[in-house]
Design an enzyme around this catalytic site. Sequence first.
Site, mmCIF file in Angstrom:
data_model
loop_
_atom_site.group_PDB
_atom_site.id
_atom_site.type_symbol
_atom_site.label_atom_id
_atom_site.label_comp_id
_atom_site.label_asym_id
_atom_site.label_seq_id
_atom_site.Cartn_x
_atom_site.Cartn_y
_atom_site.Cartn_z
ATOM 1 N N ARG A 111 -12.370 -1.618 5.528
ATOM 2 C CA ARG A 111 -11.333 -1.049 6.497
ATOM 3 C C ARG A 111 -11.196 0.531 6.427
ATOM 4 N NH1 ARG A 111 -7.223 -3.986 2.360
ATOM 5 N NH2 ARG A 111 -8.476 -2.955 0.715
ATOM 6 N N HIS A 129 -11.931 0.249 -6.351
ATOM 7 C CA HIS A 129 -11.370 -0.912 -5.976
ATOM 8 C C HIS A 129 -11.580 -2.012 -7.103
ATOM 9 C CE1 HIS A 129 -10.425 -4.540 -3.704
ATOM 10 N NE2 HIS A 129 -9.785 -3.879 -2.770
ATOM 11 N N ASP A 183 -6.755 2.864 1.390
ATOM 12 C CA ASP A 183 -5.619 3.686 1.353
ATOM 13 C C ASP A 183 -6.347 5.139 1.479
ATOM 14 O OD1 ASP A 183 -3.717 1.734 0.700
ATOM 15 O OD2 ASP A 183 -4.361 1.699 -1.383
ATOM 16 N N SER A 240 0.169 -8.586 -4.506
ATOM 17 C CA SER A 240 1.127 -9.354 -3.629
ATOM 18 C C SER A 240 0.768 -10.750 -2.799
ATOM 19 C CB SER A 240 1.257 -8.394 -2.307
ATOM 20 O OG SER A 240 0.125 -8.036 -1.558
ATOM 21 N N HIS A 267 -0.866 -1.138 -6.330
ATOM 22 C CA HIS A 267 -1.203 -1.751 -5.405
ATOM 23 C C HIS A 267 -0.796 -1.110 -4.066
ATOM 24 C CE1 HIS A 267 -2.098 -5.394 -3.140
ATOM 25 N NE2 HIS A 267 -0.872 -6.204 -3.204
#
Length: 471
Positions: A361, A352, A407, A276, A306
């Site tokens: 995160r 990742h 995620d 993105s 993504h």
Amino acid sequence: MGFFRTVTAISRLRSRLIQSSNSLGSVRWLQVQSSDQDLRSQLAELIPEQQERLKKLKTDHAKTQLGNITVDMVIGGMRGMTGLLWETSLLDPEEGIRFRGLSIPECQNLLPAARPGGEPLPEGLLWLLLTGKVPSKEQVDALSKELHIRSTVPDHVYRAIDSLPLSAHPMTQFTTGVMALQVQSEFQKAYENGLSKAKFWEPTYEDSLNLIAQLPLVASYIYRRLYKNGQVIPADNSLDYGANFSRMLGFDDPKMQELMRLYVTIHSDHEGGNVSAHTAHLVASALSDPYLSFGAALNGLAGPLHGLANQEVLLWIKSVVDECGENITAEQLKEYVWKTLKSGKVVPGYGHGVLRKTDPRYTCQREFALKHLPDDPLFQLVSKLYEVVPPILTELGKVKNPWPNVDAHSGVLLNHFGLTEARYFTVLFGVSRSIGICSQLIWDRALGLPLERPKSVTMDWLENHCKKAAA
């Protein structure tokens, strides 16, 4: 005494950060400001010195090599190539993301919060990404008010969204809304009127802040349209960016508002090479305005490799519960994970492209869960997965990073507070990512970065080149 110990600790951390930045010759980028509440004027001061900095880099080091390009990089989607300038964040394989040099825990300590000890306000991160400076609470409050002023969405945007069937994916509706906003682009108007290249950053700034301000209204409208019978909740301009977004979605729980502040902050930016971010940079390099560039970025974010991955994680976790129940044992979980892998699928939320350790995160979201929802059954399942999955992926031997990414956790937190519609999660990601992407687009224009045009080659060319290299 606890309060004074906290203040002292933060003060010491700020001092260490400024001292470390002195050693790098860039103290300007880590100053803590206490005056001048106008973000635009701060940028106007910073841009000339950064233009000179870039000019000096090109003059003094244009021919300095950054590394070798190998055949597997060319075939493998340019993975690992150093080929973009992206000022707002840097991703380290071991440490994770740093926003203008600050780690996520440092941002949590240094950026202003809505309440003592709370999560950082997204407006503060926007200020940090644009200026490289840690803002004061007064500066953040002023920026929050400015975003409220900019947040009015024209009626034709809602009509464009309403023209789509309810079956359209939320990301399709979101991209449609962004493209409908594009007709108000200040950059497009200024360019058509013959604006000087030196001033390109100014209408880009206007578009970017307008877009950031309007996205929560567009996103919440889509949510209410799809899942709440179209009962729209108006904005509350007394609230900050994250809390207002949470309220417009329909969630007034203070803990959910804290989660939204954290979510938007940590999802805002992840250096420039992800799909993105890179898409926005590429499209903007053609002097497409921020709406066109961000709309293109959203289409990349909507891909399952993504941003759509955060949707897939919660759906997969719920499939575990549906088949095995909430009180699943570690052995049962191992069997289910192996079943997933042997069916040719991946365990969503693990691995990742860059990171080689647990995503910071993920870690900060886990800490949030331990603080606010330790007994949630799905959180407990996520914790078990953290123990079970990495050893299995390591045993498999094909995964460079067996650890969880961002995620793996976000969906469970949202689900706990009632936002259970997994297909919508990527829209939240999109709202967040606007802060990082738009910040960099402003700097792209300020620094006069050129049209992106990498060289491509054929397989014949690669084969011939390799033959010559082997001779």
